[in-house]
Design an enzyme around this catalytic site. Sequence first.
Site, PDB file in Angstrom:
ATOM      1  N   LYS A 101      36.313  35.933  26.211  1.00 64.01           N
ATOM      2  CA  LYS A 101      35.894  35.071  27.308  1.00 64.01           C
ATOM      3  C   LYS A 101      34.376  34.914  27.270  1.00 64.01           C
ATOM      4  O   LYS A 101      33.644  35.899  27.263  1.00 64.01           O
ATOM      5  CB  LYS A 101      36.304  35.666  28.661  1.00 64.01           C
ATOM      6  CG  LYS A 101      37.670  35.277  29.133  1.00 64.01           C
ATOM      7  CD  LYS A 101      37.864  35.716  30.581  1.00 64.01           C
ATOM      8  CE  LYS A 101      39.215  35.285  31.114  1.00 64.01           C
ATOM      9  NZ  LYS A 101      39.403  35.701  32.520  1.00 64.01           N
ATOM     10  N   HIS A 121      34.066  37.755  43.308  1.00 65.65           N
ATOM     11  CA  HIS A 121      33.310  36.541  42.977  1.00 65.65           C
ATOM     12  C   HIS A 121      32.849  35.814  44.231  1.00 65.65           C
ATOM     13  O   HIS A 121      31.758  35.221  44.249  1.00 65.65           O
ATOM     14  CB  HIS A 121      34.158  35.621  42.099  1.00 65.65           C
ATOM     15  CG  HIS A 121      34.330  36.120  40.703  1.00 65.65           C
ATOM     16  ND1 HIS A 121      35.259  35.592  39.829  1.00 65.65           N
ATOM     17  CD2 HIS A 121      33.699  37.094  40.002  1.00 65.65           C
ATOM     18  CE1 HIS A 121      35.198  36.221  38.683  1.00 65.65           C
ATOM     19  NE2 HIS A 121      34.255  37.149  38.759  1.00 65.65           N
ATOM     20  N   ARG A 166      29.828  23.094  16.999  1.00 66.45           N
ATOM     21  CA  ARG A 166      31.265  23.177  17.311  1.00 66.45           C
ATOM     22  C   ARG A 166      31.869  24.543  16.998  1.00 66.45           C
ATOM     23  O   ARG A 166      33.077  24.676  16.809  1.00 66.45           O
ATOM     24  CB  ARG A 166      32.051  22.071  16.600  1.00 66.45           C
ATOM     25  CG  ARG A 166      31.692  20.665  17.088  1.00 66.45           C
ATOM     26  CD  ARG A 166      32.697  19.642  16.590  1.00 66.45           C
ATOM     27  NE  ARG A 166      32.432  18.336  17.159  1.00 66.45           N
ATOM     28  CZ  ARG A 166      31.710  17.399  16.550  1.00 66.45           C
ATOM     29  NH1 ARG A 166      31.174  17.651  15.362  1.00 66.45           N
ATOM     30  NH2 ARG A 166      31.526  16.225  17.138  1.00 66.45           N
ATOM     31  N   HIS A 193      27.788  42.928  39.759  1.00 64.16           N
ATOM     32  CA  HIS A 193      29.184  42.516  39.582  1.00 64.16           C
ATOM     33  C   HIS A 193      30.146  43.677  39.787  1.00 64.16           C
ATOM     34  O   HIS A 193      31.150  43.555  40.502  1.00 64.16           O
ATOM     35  CB  HIS A 193      29.371  41.923  38.182  1.00 64.16           C
ATOM     36  CG  HIS A 193      30.799  41.569  37.874  1.00 64.16           C
ATOM     37  ND1 HIS A 193      31.475  40.571  38.526  1.00 64.16           N
ATOM     38  CD2 HIS A 193      31.679  42.114  36.987  1.00 64.16           C
ATOM     39  CE1 HIS A 193      32.711  40.490  38.058  1.00 64.16           C
ATOM     40  NE2 HIS A 193      32.860  41.416  37.131  1.00 64.16           N
ATOM     41  N   ASN A 233      41.871  40.338  36.491  1.00 69.37           N
ATOM     42  CA  ASN A 233      41.057  39.866  37.611  1.00 69.37           C
ATOM     43  C   ASN A 233      41.317  40.645  38.893  1.00 69.37           C
ATOM     44  O   ASN A 233      40.916  40.193  39.980  1.00 69.37           O
ATOM     45  CB  ASN A 233      41.328  38.375  37.852  1.00 69.37           C
ATOM     46  CG  ASN A 233      40.760  37.512  36.748  1.00 69.37           C
ATOM     47  OD1 ASN A 233      39.565  37.487  36.527  1.00 69.37           O
ATOM     48  ND2 ASN A 233      41.636  36.816  36.037  1.00 69.37           N
ATOM     49  N   LYS A 248      42.484  46.713  27.607  1.00 72.62           N
ATOM     50  CA  LYS A 248      42.188  45.285  27.571  1.00 72.62           C
ATOM     51  C   LYS A 248      42.760  44.635  26.321  1.00 72.62           C
ATOM     52  O   LYS A 248      43.302  43.529  26.380  1.00 72.62           O
ATOM     53  CB  LYS A 248      40.686  45.037  27.656  1.00 72.62           C
ATOM     54  CG  LYS A 248      40.370  43.547  27.715  1.00 72.62           C
ATOM     55  CD  LYS A 248      39.061  43.233  28.362  1.00 72.62           C
ATOM     56  CE  LYS A 248      38.916  41.732  28.597  1.00 72.62           C
ATOM     57  NZ  LYS A 248      37.626  41.371  29.211  1.00 72.62           N
ATOM     58  N   GLU A 265      34.861  48.778  36.566  1.00 72.90           N
ATOM     59  CA  GLU A 265      35.781  48.094  35.651  1.00 72.90           C
ATOM     60  C   GLU A 265      36.669  49.098  34.920  1.00 72.90           C
ATOM     61  O   GLU A 265      37.807  48.790  34.565  1.00 72.90           O
ATOM     62  CB  GLU A 265      34.998  47.249  34.651  1.00 72.90           C
ATOM     63  CG  GLU A 265      34.217  46.088  35.262  1.00 72.90           C
ATOM     64  CD  GLU A 265      35.090  44.887  35.603  1.00 72.90           C
ATOM     65  OE1 GLU A 265      36.321  44.948  35.413  1.00 72.90           O
ATOM     66  OE2 GLU A 265      34.526  43.876  36.064  1.00 72.90           O
ATOM     67  N   GLU A 325      44.883  33.470  28.739  1.00 74.19           N
ATOM     68  CA  GLU A 325      45.213  33.558  30.165  1.00 74.19           C
ATOM     69  C   GLU A 325      46.171  32.448  30.603  1.00 74.19           C
ATOM     70  O   GLU A 325      46.006  31.842  31.654  1.00 74.19           O
ATOM     71  CB  GLU A 325      43.927  33.515  30.997  1.00 74.19           C
ATOM     72  CG  GLU A 325      44.022  34.230  32.339  1.00 74.19           C
ATOM     73  CD  GLU A 325      42.674  34.369  33.010  1.00 74.19           C
ATOM     74  OE1 GLU A 325      42.323  33.510  33.827  1.00 74.19           O
ATOM     75  OE2 GLU A 325      41.972  35.356  32.716  1.00 74.19           O
ATOM     76  N   HIS A 361      38.745  40.696  41.604  1.00 75.53           N
ATOM     77  CA  HIS A 361      37.704  39.735  41.256  1.00 75.53           C
ATOM     78  C   HIS A 361      37.694  38.492  42.143  1.00 75.53           C
ATOM     79  O   HIS A 361      36.662  37.847  42.276  1.00 75.53           O
ATOM     80  CB  HIS A 361      37.840  39.323  39.785  1.00 75.53           C
ATOM     81  CG  HIS A 361      37.359  40.363  38.828  1.00 75.53           C
ATOM     82  ND1 HIS A 361      37.871  41.632  38.797  1.00 75.53           N
ATOM     83  CD2 HIS A 361      36.398  40.326  37.856  1.00 75.53           C
ATOM     84  CE1 HIS A 361      37.265  42.333  37.840  1.00 75.53           C
ATOM     85  NE2 HIS A 361      36.370  41.564  37.272  1.00 75.53           N
ATOM     86  N   ARG A 393      47.086  38.390  31.319  1.00 80.46           N
ATOM     87  CA  ARG A 393      45.629  38.510  31.300  1.00 80.46           C
ATOM     88  C   ARG A 393      45.024  38.295  32.688  1.00 80.46           C
ATOM     89  O   ARG A 393      43.943  38.820  32.975  1.00 80.46           O
ATOM     90  CB  ARG A 393      45.020  37.535  30.286  1.00 80.46           C
ATOM     91  CG  ARG A 393      43.518  37.711  30.163  1.00 80.46           C
ATOM     92  CD  ARG A 393      42.946  37.116  28.901  1.00 80.46           C
ATOM     93  NE  ARG A 393      41.518  37.414  28.832  1.00 80.46           N
ATOM     94  CZ  ARG A 393      40.769  37.289  27.747  1.00 80.46           C
ATOM     95  NH1 ARG A 393      41.317  36.860  26.622  1.00 80.46           N
ATOM     96  NH2 ARG A 393      39.496  37.585  27.766  1.00 80.46           N
TER      97      ARG A 393
END
Length: 393
Positions: free
Chosen positions: A167, A277, A145, A291, A270, A251, A209, A261, A273, A266
């Site tokens: 993330k 994606h 956990r 990527h 993207n 960032k 990026e 987000e 993106h 935030r």
Amino acid sequence: MNDQTGFETGTGASFAAVSGEPSGVERLHVDLGTRSYDIYVGSGVLARAGALMGAVLRRKRVFVITDQTVADLHLATLARALDDAGIAYEAFVLPAGEKTKSWAQFQQLVDSLLEHRIERRDTIVALGGGVIGDLAGFAAASVLRGVDYVQIPTTVLAQVDSSVGGKTGINSPHGKNLVGAFHQPRLVLADTGVLDTLSKRELLAGYAEVVKYGLIDRPEFFSWLEANGADVLDGRAEARRKAVLTSCVAKADIVARDETERSGPRVLLNLGHTFAHALEAECGYAGQLLHGEAVAIGMCLASDLSTELGLMAREEAVRVRNHLAAVGLPTGLDHLPRQNWNVKRLLDHMSRDKKVQDGRVTFVLMKGIGGAYLEPDVAPEAVEALLTQALAA
């Protein structure tokens, strides 16, 4: 306030010189309350990893997660640093590549950690690029956990983006990064010296990026990249450190305002993106399209869409495309094989994007360079026309 890069910072990041460290190593503090942590940026950081992470370990035992490519290059250096600091470790070496961010590898990794009797006071160390960082971070968020983890990113993309902000996750057959958790690291060690071992293609993929931060809200940084991007890619130490540090500041500022987000800022990270994606999913994550290459194409498409909607001057969109092309990044779909590509499948991939609300994709668009914002009301016909034109080019 002004940071040491010469660009503006917000309230989420602060700098400090690092006493006892070599010249050129700097510490960036990410302010997230009880989840705050430091990022060390500079050449030679990896060799000091044991000493630097010692202060955040709750127990002197770590589990290093890496891939075969990175292990061959850097695991021995990290092992010496851990030995010097008296830190016990186990290393798990996984296959390299995007396909490692999968349910199968995640299950195998968690089972291996449990078999080796990981305890809640132990720490996972992610040594590698974005794939390893995301997978190891998700394992750290999940096993028992949740246990602590440290990011040691070894690619440009990981140093400037995926290692910062918490993330974590894996890919699904339905799309990229659709399964995961927010789990902040205890420490990030970005050794800019290890970037010398990357191929030109990997450097370029990460550089996309870096450009993203200039396009979001730092137009002066984009202008600096236009003048100095070649030095960053050619390995000029000061230029490379400045690019990594400024990206981390950018960032950190956004993450401090919107950690999970939820409130909006935030999501700006993207930029490009949603398109990227979809392209990656269509290529099957098989290395045909990295990527960062997909992000470069995606940012060009976002610029074009912004122009078509009257938000961005054509000359600014041309500036974006020209800079990416000048350094050697792809700017259109002509970079990719065209077998069986069609607009309908790309739109279907985009419909699975995490930013979908009430069945509509929220796009990150630009009101000029440095003016990124969220647009929830783009007509599907406009996106379809854009993709049709891109595929015909």
